[in-house]
Design a protein around this motif. Structure first.
Motif, PDB file in Angstrom:
ATOM      1  N   THR A   1     -12.086   7.980  -9.231  1.00 15.11           N
ATOM      2  CA  THR A   1     -11.030   8.886  -8.797  1.00 15.11           C
ATOM      3  C   THR A   1     -10.444   8.383  -7.484  1.00 15.11           C
ATOM      4  O   THR A   1     -11.099   7.645  -6.738  1.00 15.11           O
ATOM      5  N   ALA A   2      -9.210   8.786  -7.231  1.00 17.92           N
ATOM      6  CA  ALA A   2      -8.542   8.376  -5.995  1.00 17.92           C
ATOM      7  C   ALA A   2      -9.308   8.873  -4.778  1.00 17.92           C
ATOM      8  O   ALA A   2      -9.360   8.203  -3.749  1.00 17.92           O
ATOM      9  N   VAL A   3      -9.925  10.028  -4.903  1.00 16.79           N
ATOM     10  CA  VAL A   3     -10.682  10.574  -3.772  1.00 16.79           C
ATOM     11  C   VAL A   3     -11.885   9.690  -3.463  1.00 16.79           C
ATOM     12  O   VAL A   3     -12.126   9.306  -2.317  1.00 16.79           O
ATOM     13  N   ASP A   4     -12.623   9.321  -4.510  1.00 16.85           N
ATOM     14  CA  ASP A   4     -13.780   8.438  -4.311  1.00 16.85           C
ATOM     15  C   ASP A   4     -13.351   7.126  -3.665  1.00 16.85           C
ATOM     16  O   ASP A   4     -14.002   6.605  -2.770  1.00 16.85           O
ATOM     17  N   LEU A   5     -12.248   6.587  -4.176  1.00 12.90           N
ATOM     18  CA  LEU A   5     -11.816   5.268  -3.724  1.00 12.90           C
ATOM     19  C   LEU A   5     -11.198   5.293  -2.335  1.00 12.90           C
ATOM     20  O   LEU A   5     -10.984   4.254  -1.735  1.00 12.90           O
ATOM     21  N   SER A   6     -10.892   6.464  -1.837  1.00 16.54           N
ATOM     22  CA  SER A   6     -10.316   6.559  -0.497  1.00 16.54           C
ATOM     23  C   SER A   6     -11.380   6.514   0.591  1.00 16.54           C
ATOM     24  O   SER A   6     -11.077   6.350   1.764  1.00 16.54           O
ATOM     25  N   VAL A   7     -12.631   6.683   0.186  1.00 18.35           N
ATOM     26  CA  VAL A   7     -13.717   6.665   1.163  1.00 18.35           C
ATOM     27  C   VAL A   7     -13.931   5.241   1.662  1.00 18.35           C
ATOM     28  O   VAL A   7     -14.003   4.299   0.879  1.00 18.35           O
ATOM     29  N   ARG A   8     -14.009   5.137   2.969  1.00 21.54           N
ATOM     30  CA  ARG A   8     -14.222   3.829   3.575  1.00 21.54           C
ATOM     31  C   ARG A   8     -15.733   3.617   3.614  1.00 21.54           C
ATOM     32  O   ARG A   8     -16.410   4.062   4.526  1.00 21.54           O
ATOM     33  N   SER A   9     -16.257   2.916   2.606  1.00 16.67           N
ATOM     34  CA  SER A   9     -17.700   2.904   2.410  1.00 16.67           C
ATOM     35  C   SER A   9     -18.417   1.877   3.277  1.00 16.67           C
ATOM     36  O   SER A   9     -19.576   2.041   3.612  1.00 16.67           O
ATOM     37  N   PHE A  10     -17.738   0.815   3.625  1.00 13.14           N
ATOM     38  CA  PHE A  10     -18.348  -0.208   4.469  1.00 13.14           C
ATOM     39  C   PHE A  10     -17.390  -0.586   5.593  1.00 13.14           C
ATOM     40  O   PHE A  10     -16.194  -0.342   5.506  1.00 13.14           O
ATOM     41  N   ASP A  11     -17.949  -1.204   6.612  1.00 11.03           N
ATOM     42  CA  ASP A  11     -17.124  -1.726   7.691  1.00 11.03           C
ATOM     43  C   ASP A  11     -16.739  -3.162   7.339  1.00 11.03           C
ATOM     44  O   ASP A  11     -17.479  -4.100   7.586  1.00 11.03           O
ATOM     45  N   TRP A  12     -15.574  -3.324   6.708  1.00 13.69           N
ATOM     46  CA  TRP A  12     -15.141  -4.639   6.239  1.00 13.69           C
ATOM     47  C   TRP A  12     -14.617  -5.471   7.406  1.00 13.69           C
ATOM     48  O   TRP A  12     -13.824  -4.987   8.207  1.00 13.69           O
ATOM     49  N   GLN A  13     -15.053  -6.707   7.476  1.00 15.32           N
ATOM     50  CA  GLN A  13     -14.798  -7.546   8.645  1.00 15.32           C
ATOM     51  C   GLN A  13     -13.781  -8.654   8.415  1.00 15.32           C
ATOM     52  O   GLN A  13     -13.254  -9.223   9.356  1.00 15.32           O
TER      53      GLN A  13
ATOM     54  N   TYR B   1      -8.091  -5.419  -0.887  1.00 12.27           N
ATOM     55  CA  TYR B   1      -9.081  -5.562   0.181  1.00 12.27           C
ATOM     56  C   TYR B   1      -8.688  -4.684   1.383  1.00 12.27           C
ATOM     57  O   TYR B   1      -9.517  -3.948   1.928  1.00 12.27           O
ATOM     58  N   SER B   2      -7.431  -4.765   1.772  1.00 13.91           N
ATOM     59  CA  SER B   2      -6.960  -3.967   2.918  1.00 13.91           C
ATOM     60  C   SER B   2      -7.107  -2.476   2.636  1.00 13.91           C
ATOM     61  O   SER B   2      -7.444  -1.699   3.535  1.00 13.91           O
ATOM     62  N   ALA B   3      -6.863  -2.076   1.385  1.00 15.33           N
ATOM     63  CA  ALA B   3      -7.018  -0.666   1.020  1.00 15.33           C
ATOM     64  C   ALA B   3      -8.463  -0.215   1.227  1.00 15.33           C
ATOM     65  O   ALA B   3      -8.719   0.866   1.767  1.00 15.33           O
ATOM     66  N   TYR B   4      -9.407  -1.053   0.826  1.00 20.88           N
ATOM     67  CA  TYR B   4     -10.821  -0.729   1.035  1.00 20.88           C
ATOM     68  C   TYR B   4     -11.160  -0.733   2.523  1.00 20.88           C
ATOM     69  O   TYR B   4     -11.891   0.134   3.020  1.00 20.88           O
ATOM     70  N   ALA B   5     -10.633  -1.723   3.234  1.00 22.79           N
ATOM     71  CA  ALA B   5     -10.987  -1.880   4.643  1.00 22.79           C
ATOM     72  C   ALA B   5     -10.471  -0.707   5.482  1.00 22.79           C
ATOM     73  O   ALA B   5     -11.133  -0.272   6.422  1.00 22.79           O
ATOM     74  N   LEU B   6      -9.286  -0.209   5.136  1.00 24.79           N
ATOM     75  CA  LEU B   6      -8.693   0.863   5.924  1.00 24.79           C
ATOM     76  C   LEU B   6      -9.169   2.241   5.493  1.00 24.79           C
ATOM     77  O   LEU B   6      -9.269   3.150   6.303  1.00 24.79           O
TER      78      LEU B   6
ATOM     79  N   LEU C   1       0.825  -1.215   0.000  1.00 22.95           N
ATOM     80  CA  LEU C   1       0.000   0.000   0.000  1.00 22.95           C
ATOM     81  C   LEU C   1       0.859   1.264   0.000  1.00 22.95           C
ATOM     82  O   LEU C   1       0.464   2.282  -0.561  1.00 22.95           O
ATOM     83  N   ILE C   2       2.025   1.197   0.645  1.00 24.42           N
ATOM     84  CA  ILE C   2       2.888   2.390   0.637  1.00 24.42           C
ATOM     85  C   ILE C   2       3.957   2.295  -0.456  1.00 24.42           C
ATOM     86  O   ILE C   2       4.914   3.049  -0.487  1.00 24.42           O
ATOM     87  N   LYS C   3       3.768   1.337  -1.354  1.00 25.94           N
ATOM     88  CA  LYS C   3       4.565   1.215  -2.584  1.00 25.94           C
ATOM     89  C   LYS C   3       6.037   0.906  -2.335  1.00 25.94           C
ATOM     90  O   LYS C   3       6.906   1.332  -3.097  1.00 25.94           O
ATOM     91  N   GLN C   4       6.304   0.180  -1.250  1.00 26.92           N
ATOM     92  CA  GLN C   4       7.660  -0.328  -1.055  1.00 26.92           C
ATOM     93  C   GLN C   4       7.894  -1.578  -1.891  1.00 26.92           C
ATOM     94  O   GLN C   4       9.013  -1.901  -2.256  1.00 26.92           O
TER      95      GLN C   4
END
Ligand SMILES: [Zn+2]
Length: 128
Positions: free
Chosen positions: A63-75, A38-43, A21-24
């Motif tokens: 857009t990156a802004v849209d995709l940064s929104v945590r839309s659900f509580d992923w379990q 999945y982790s990107a969506y969850a966080l 996620l941090i592109k290392q």
């Protein structure tokens, strides 16, 4: 502080999805990419990563802004099946989440992945 990874409670975030996620690092397999997305969506907050790992033709409206929104509580995430032939991979998974009304729900998807110039990309839902 040690945090377990959203994609796998038995692994540390710092040793699982965080380096991607941090592109290392880049994902070596479709499953690794699947888990990191999945982790990107969850966080939340990793819209840019989601966009960059999505085949451009499929992500043109996003857009990156849209995709940064945590839309659900992923379990949690369960990988059901995976396959790879050359530069094409498929991963079938179930992701558990809580809906806005508090109901438990499951997102079940068979995803398609493609490798282009050595990097894996999410290529949408596989046709069944
Ligand atoms: Zn992970």
């Amino acid at each position: 502080m040690t945090t377990t990874c959203p994609c796998n409670p038995n692994k540390l975030f710092s040793e699982c999805c965080q380096p991607l996620l941090i592109k290392q690092r880049v994902a070596k397999t479709p499953v690794q990419l699947m888990r990191s997305r999945y982790s990107a969506y969850a966080l939340g907050g990793y819209g840019e990563y989601l966009l960059e790992t999505w085949l451009p033709s499929d992500a043109s409206n996003l857009t990156a802004v849209d995709l940064s929104v945590r839309s659900f509580d992923w379990q949690g995430l369960t990988i059901l099946r995976k396959s790879q032939q050359g530069d094409v991979g498929q991963v079938e998974f179930q992701a558990r989440f809580v809906e806005h009304q508090g109901q438990q729900s499951v997102h079940h998807e068979k995803s398609l992945f493609r490798r282009i110039a050595g990097r894996w990309y999410y290529a949408g839902v596989a046709e069944t």
